[in-house]
Design a protein around this motif. Structure first.
Motif, PDB file in Angstrom:
ATOM      1  N   VAL A  27       0.857  -1.185   0.000  1.00 32.24           N
ATOM      2  CA  VAL A  27       0.000   0.000   0.000  1.00 32.24           C
ATOM      3  C   VAL A  27       0.895   1.237   0.000  1.00 32.24           C
ATOM      4  O   VAL A  27       1.790   1.369   0.839  1.00 32.24           O
ATOM      5  N   ILE A  28       0.663   2.141  -0.959  1.00 26.70           N
ATOM      6  CA  ILE A  28       1.490   3.340  -1.122  1.00 26.70           C
ATOM      7  C   ILE A  28       0.589   4.569  -1.129  1.00 26.70           C
ATOM      8  O   ILE A  28      -0.382   4.632  -1.894  1.00 26.70           O
ATOM      9  N   GLU A  29       0.920   5.538  -0.276  1.00 26.62           N
ATOM     10  CA  GLU A  29       0.263   6.846  -0.342  1.00 26.62           C
ATOM     11  C   GLU A  29       0.990   7.667  -1.404  1.00 26.62           C
ATOM     12  O   GLU A  29       2.152   8.037  -1.230  1.00 26.62           O
ATOM     13  N   ALA A  30       0.328   7.933  -2.521  1.00 28.62           N
ATOM     14  CA  ALA A  30       0.969   8.591  -3.666  1.00 28.62           C
ATOM     15  C   ALA A  30       0.327   9.950  -3.908  1.00 28.62           C
ATOM     16  O   ALA A  30      -0.831  10.041  -4.307  1.00 28.62           O
ATOM     17  N   GLY A  31       1.093  11.014  -3.655  1.00 28.04           N
ATOM     18  CA  GLY A  31       0.578  12.355  -3.880  1.00 28.04           C
ATOM     19  C   GLY A  31      -0.353  12.791  -2.760  1.00 28.04           C
ATOM     20  O   GLY A  31      -0.457  12.125  -1.729  1.00 28.04           O
ATOM     21  N   VAL A  99      -3.224  10.393  -7.825  1.00 28.10           N
ATOM     22  CA  VAL A  99      -3.233   8.996  -8.266  1.00 28.10           C
ATOM     23  C   VAL A  99      -4.163   8.774  -9.453  1.00 28.10           C
ATOM     24  O   VAL A  99      -4.172   7.680 -10.032  1.00 28.10           O
ATOM     25  N   GLU A 100      -4.935   9.792  -9.836  1.00 25.63           N
ATOM     26  CA  GLU A 100      -5.790   9.653 -11.012  1.00 25.63           C
ATOM     27  C   GLU A 100      -4.973   9.457 -12.290  1.00 25.63           C
ATOM     28  O   GLU A 100      -5.519   9.100 -13.331  1.00 25.63           O
ATOM     29  N   LEU A 101      -3.654   9.706 -12.207  1.00 27.01           N
ATOM     30  CA  LEU A 101      -2.781   9.450 -13.354  1.00 27.01           C
ATOM     31  C   LEU A 101      -2.650   7.962 -13.643  1.00 27.01           C
ATOM     32  O   LEU A 101      -2.260   7.569 -14.735  1.00 27.01           O
ATOM     33  N   THR A 182      -8.789   6.910  -5.191  1.00 27.41           N
ATOM     34  CA  THR A 182      -8.599   8.339  -5.447  1.00 27.41           C
ATOM     35  C   THR A 182      -9.019   9.197  -4.260  1.00 27.41           C
ATOM     36  O   THR A 182      -8.518  10.313  -4.099  1.00 27.41           O
ATOM     37  N   ASP A 183      -9.928   8.701  -3.423  1.00 31.16           N
ATOM     38  CA  ASP A 183     -10.382   9.488  -2.273  1.00 31.16           C
ATOM     39  C   ASP A 183      -9.277   9.642  -1.230  1.00 31.16           C
ATOM     40  O   ASP A 183      -9.173  10.680  -0.574  1.00 31.16           O
ATOM     41  N   ARG A 184      -8.454   8.606  -1.064  1.00 24.84           N
ATOM     42  CA  ARG A 184      -7.398   8.638  -0.041  1.00 24.84           C
ATOM     43  C   ARG A 184      -5.998   8.728  -0.644  1.00 24.84           C
ATOM     44  O   ARG A 184      -5.008   8.609   0.081  1.00 24.84           O
ATOM     45  N   ASN A 185      -5.906   8.926  -1.966  1.00 30.49           N
ATOM     46  CA  ASN A 185      -4.610   9.015  -2.657  1.00 30.49           C
ATOM     47  C   ASN A 185      -3.739   7.791  -2.368  1.00 30.49           C
ATOM     48  O   ASN A 185      -2.576   7.912  -1.963  1.00 30.49           O
ATOM     49  N   VAL A 186      -4.309   6.622  -2.583  1.00 30.37           N
ATOM     50  CA  VAL A 186      -3.620   5.373  -2.257  1.00 30.37           C
ATOM     51  C   VAL A 186      -3.543   4.486  -3.491  1.00 30.37           C
ATOM     52  O   VAL A 186      -4.518   4.343  -4.236  1.00 30.37           O
ATOM     53  N   LEU A 187      -2.349   3.916  -3.710  1.00 27.28           N
ATOM     54  CA  LEU A 187      -2.141   2.887  -4.722  1.00 27.28           C
ATOM     55  C   LEU A 187      -1.822   1.577  -4.020  1.00 27.28           C
ATOM     56  O   LEU A 187      -1.099   1.559  -3.017  1.00 27.28           O
ATOM     57  N   VAL A 188      -2.345   0.476  -4.551  1.00 28.60           N
ATOM     58  CA  VAL A 188      -1.995  -0.856  -4.062  1.00 28.60           C
ATOM     59  C   VAL A 188      -1.353  -1.603  -5.222  1.00 28.60           C
ATOM     60  O   VAL A 188      -1.983  -1.791  -6.265  1.00 28.60           O
ATOM     61  N   VAL A 189      -0.080  -1.984  -5.057  1.00 29.20           N
ATOM     62  CA  VAL A 189       0.652  -2.652  -6.131  1.00 29.20           C
ATOM     63  C   VAL A 189       0.969  -4.082  -5.723  1.00 29.20           C
ATOM     64  O   VAL A 189       1.180  -4.377  -4.544  1.00 29.20           O
TER      65      VAL A 189
END
Length: 205
Positions: A27-31, A99-101, A182-189
């Motif tokens: 879990v990554i907080e991105a931006g 993260v919308e990118l 997108t609500d929490r600016n989180v990516l899961v890779v």
């Protein structure tokens, strides 16, 4: 097209796929990452944008940093990184990137600084097997022979020996994005990324 974001590693977890299989994930907080400066081929010889992440304490802000942030109309970022882009004119100073990118299924490269392990021996650092664990043997965790004796009478460069381990820039490529919040600016890779929890990461497409 934007090439990446700055993020912070939150930790590892597991998610479940459509077939119910368990997927190890990070879990990554991105931006969000505001654009604080642009580099143009005409002025700088290459195209790039500088983006920020986080907010620096006022007591630690230098005057040049404060001036740059004021010009961009954003708080002084704690971390600033530069990403190469083909056309910097597609971005505006002060524009916020999120993260919308990214979209689910995208493949990304994640760069971070690996955990420092201090001074490590050859078994831990290079995976050597060590000596025999038998009665009478005194060479259990040493590297063993380093080469010839009379000739060339030296140790060749590149020989794997004990030394400093970790605390190096590491990039893991081709990681799949399995969730985008997108609500929490989180990516899961999918899979693991370098560094400890709360370590700073660069996520590139």
């Amino acid at each position: 097209m934007m090439s990446g974001l700055i993020g912070r590693k939150i930790g590892m977890t597991q998610v479940f796929g459509e077939a119910g299989e368990s997927i190890p994930a990070t879990v990554i907080e991105a931006g969000p990452c505001p654009v604080v400066q642009k580099k143009t081929p005409e002025r700088d010889g290459y195209g790039a944008i500088q983006v920020g992440f986080g907010e620096k304490k006022k007591s630690r802000v230098r005057k040049p940093e404060a001036g740059q942030a004021a010009k961009a109309g954003v708080p002084v970022p704690r971390h600033v990184r530069e990403f190469r882009v083909e056309d910097p004119s597609g971005y505006e100073i002060g524009q916020e990137l999120s993260v919308e990118l990214f979209a689910q299924g995208d493949r990304v490269s994640v760069t971070g600084r690996s955990k420092g392990r201090g001074f490590a021996g050859v078994m831990k650092r290079h995976g050597m097997s060590g000596g025999d664990e038998t009665h009478g043997n005194k060479s259990h965790r040493v590297p063993g022979s380093l080469g010839s004796a009379a000739y060339p009478a030296r140790v060749f460069k590149g020989r794997r020996l004990p030394g400093h381990m970790g605390d190096a820039r590491v990039t893991v490529r081709n990681l799949e994005i399995v969730r985008v919040d997108t609500d929490r600016n989180v990516l899961v890779v999918r899979g693991a990324v370098p560094g400890p929890r709360n370590g700073i990461l660069l996520i590139r497409k």
